[in-house]
Design a protein around this motif. Structure first.
Motif, short mmCIF file in Angstrom:
data_model
loop_
_atom_site.label_atom_id
_atom_site.label_comp_id
_atom_site.label_asym_id
_atom_site.label_seq_id
_atom_site.Cartn_x
_atom_site.Cartn_y
_atom_site.Cartn_z
N LEU A 47 0.88 -1.19 0.01
CA LEU A 47 0.01 -0.11 0.05
C LEU A 47 0.83 1.35 0.01
O LEU A 47 1.33 1.82 1.11
CB LEU A 47 -0.97 0.10 1.24
N SER A 48 1.26 1.80 -1.19
CA SER A 48 2.03 3.06 -1.19
C SER A 48 1.61 4.02 -0.63
O SER A 48 0.26 4.25 -0.25
CB SER A 48 2.25 3.28 -2.87
N HIS A 49 2.33 5.14 -0.24
CA HIS A 49 1.85 6.18 0.54
C HIS A 49 0.73 6.87 -0.24
O HIS A 49 -0.20 7.62 0.53
CB HIS A 49 2.86 7.19 0.77
N ALA A 50 0.73 7.05 -1.52
CA ALA A 50 -0.11 7.63 -2.36
C ALA A 50 -1.74 6.90 -2.22
O ALA A 50 -2.52 7.31 -2.24
CB ALA A 50 0.16 7.46 -3.51
N LEU A 51 -1.47 5.41 -2.45
CA LEU A 51 -2.70 4.67 -2.35
C LEU A 51 -3.32 5.05 -0.88
O LEU A 51 -4.63 5.14 -0.79
CB LEU A 51 -2.28 3.12 -2.52
N ARG A 52 -2.59 4.85 0.04
CA ARG A 52 -3.23 5.32 1.54
C ARG A 52 -3.71 6.51 1.47
O ARG A 52 -4.91 6.57 2.20
CB ARG A 52 -1.85 5.11 2.57
N ALA A 53 -3.27 7.54 0.98
CA ALA A 53 -3.81 8.94 0.99
C ALA A 53 -4.92 8.98 0.21
O ALA A 53 -5.93 9.45 0.78
CB ALA A 53 -2.85 9.99 0.53
N TYR A 75 -1.54 14.85 0.84
CA TYR A 75 -0.47 13.79 0.73
C TYR A 75 -0.57 13.40 -0.56
O TYR A 75 0.76 12.92 -0.93
CB TYR A 75 -0.96 12.72 1.92
N LEU A 76 -1.65 13.24 -1.11
CA LEU A 76 -1.69 12.70 -2.52
C LEU A 76 -1.16 13.35 -3.54
O LEU A 76 -0.14 12.98 -4.42
CB LEU A 76 -3.34 12.14 -2.59
N ALA A 77 -1.40 14.86 -3.35
CA ALA A 77 -0.63 15.67 -4.38
C ALA A 77 1.03 15.84 -4.49
O ALA A 77 1.49 16.08 -5.39
CB ALA A 77 -1.36 17.24 -4.00
N HIS A 78 1.36 15.46 -3.13
CA HIS A 78 2.91 15.46 -2.90
C HIS A 78 3.47 13.96 -3.49
O HIS A 78 4.63 13.78 -3.30
CB HIS A 78 3.18 15.90 -1.46
N SER A 79 2.59 13.21 -3.90
CA SER A 79 3.35 11.85 -4.05
C SER A 79 3.75 11.67 -5.67
O SER A 79 3.17 12.38 -6.55
CB SER A 79 2.24 10.81 -3.62
N GLU A 80 4.32 10.75 -6.04
CA GLU A 80 4.83 10.47 -7.05
C GLU A 80 4.03 9.35 -8.04
O GLU A 80 4.04 9.19 -9.20
CB GLU A 80 6.25 9.89 -7.40
N ASP A 81 2.92 8.98 -7.16
CA ASP A 81 2.04 7.91 -7.83
C ASP A 81 0.80 8.56 -8.05
O ASP A 81 -0.32 8.27 -7.47
CB ASP A 81 1.97 6.64 -6.78
N ALA A 82 0.63 9.17 -9.07
CA ALA A 82 -0.67 9.88 -9.57
C ALA A 82 -1.81 9.26 -9.82
O ALA A 82 -2.76 9.34 -10.08
CB ALA A 82 -0.35 11.27 -10.33
N ASP A 83 -1.38 7.96 -10.32
CA ASP A 83 -2.13 6.91 -10.97
C ASP A 83 -3.38 6.68 -9.94
O ASP A 83 -4.47 6.37 -10.49
CB ASP A 83 -1.67 5.65 -11.42
N VAL A 84 -3.49 6.70 -8.71
CA VAL A 84 -3.95 6.18 -7.74
C VAL A 84 -5.23 7.23 -7.33
O VAL A 84 -6.14 7.10 -6.61
CB VAL A 84 -3.41 5.63 -6.45
N ALA A 85 -4.90 8.78 -7.89
CA ALA A 85 -5.71 9.68 -7.56
C ALA A 85 -7.01 9.53 -7.69
O ALA A 85 -8.14 10.19 -6.99
CB ALA A 85 -5.07 11.11 -7.95
N VAL A 86 -7.49 8.90 -8.80
CA VAL A 86 -8.77 8.56 -9.09
C VAL A 86 -9.59 7.62 -8.08
O VAL A 86 -10.79 7.87 -7.75
CB VAL A 86 -8.99 7.95 -10.45
N LEU A 137 -4.33 -2.72 5.19
CA LEU A 137 -5.51 -2.13 4.69
C LEU A 137 -6.51 -1.90 5.65
O LEU A 137 -7.15 -0.79 5.96
CB LEU A 137 -6.14 -2.81 3.43
N SER A 138 -6.74 -2.80 6.69
CA SER A 138 -7.66 -2.70 7.65
C SER A 138 -7.25 -1.83 8.78
O SER A 138 -8.14 -1.11 9.17
CB SER A 138 -7.62 -4.25 8.53
N GLU A 139 -6.05 -1.96 8.96
CA GLU A 139 -5.47 -0.83 9.56
C GLU A 139 -5.80 0.55 9.46
O GLU A 139 -6.40 1.70 10.33
CB GLU A 139 -3.95 -0.88 10.15
N LEU A 140 -5.64 1.05 8.20
CA LEU A 140 -5.82 2.42 7.60
C LEU A 140 -7.48 2.70 7.73
O LEU A 140 -7.64 3.59 8.25
CB LEU A 140 -5.53 2.50 6.23
N ALA A 141 -8.03 1.56 7.25
CA ALA A 141 -9.60 1.86 7.64
C ALA A 141 -10.07 2.29 8.64
O ALA A 141 -11.06 3.23 9.14
CB ALA A 141 -10.56 0.82 6.74
N ALA A 142 -9.65 1.22 9.73
CA ALA A 142 -9.86 1.56 11.37
C ALA A 142 -9.48 2.87 11.49
O ALA A 142 -10.12 3.57 12.31
CB ALA A 142 -9.14 0.61 12.10
#
Length: 161
Positions: A47-53, A75-86, A137-142
């Motif tokens: 779970l990349s930082h961008a995906l988490r954000a 956080y998402l805007a400052h990541s290099e993984d813009a593909d997950v922004a959607v 993923l569960s930790e993030l959602a929780a």
């Protein structure tokens, strides 16, 4: 020091609510630490930082907390993984089966957590998501859902004062 939760709840400095929260400073400090641990861990695994954000922003939007969503969007805007922004938008898909499955699972845990079953975990495994990443993923959602509930409660208390 004002915490993120206090800021997002709009707790006025010097208010009775602010004073009450000072008596729970350790809980607020631990909430800040949990935020950092689930959003930007040293070892993000699958779970990349961008995906988490993106997933955190999505969960915030599901419950209508635009301020919290904007926080995670930064956080998402400052990541290099813009593909997950959607994925930051409810209903958004990126076409990558693992990430789309994670987004659906985050939706379930946010909107109908009581409906989550072992079958939902099996669906994550079926698209190749590892056990450690299911836990991540569960930790993030929780955490994000905890944070949103605390913010909602503080807003109610703030309005009562």
């Amino acid at each position: 020091m004002t915490t993120l939760i206090e800021t997002l709840a709009g707790v006025p400095a010097g208010s009775k609510l602010s004073a009450a929260l000072k008596t729970r400073a350790e809980v607020m400090r631990l909430s800040e630490a949990a935020h950092d641990a689930v959003l930007v861990p040293r070892e993000p695994g699958g779970l990349s930082h961008a995906l988490r954000a993106a997933l955190a922003a999505r969960m915030c939007r599901h419950v209508g907390n635009d301020a919290a969503a904007a926080h995670y969007d930064v956080y998402l805007a400052h990541s290099e993984d813009a593909d997950v922004a959607v994925l930051a938008q409810p209903g958004g898909t990126c076409g990558e089966p693992r990430q789309d499955a994670m987004a659906r699972h985050a939706d379930l845990l946010t909107l109908a957590p009581r409906k989550a079953t072992k079958g939902d975990i099996e669906a994550l495994r079926a698209v190749g998501i590892s056990e450690p990443d299911i836990v991540r993923l569960s930790e993030l959602a929780a955490f994000v859902n905890y944070q949103l509930r605390v913010i909602a409660g503080l807003k109610l208390l703030k309005d009562v004062q």
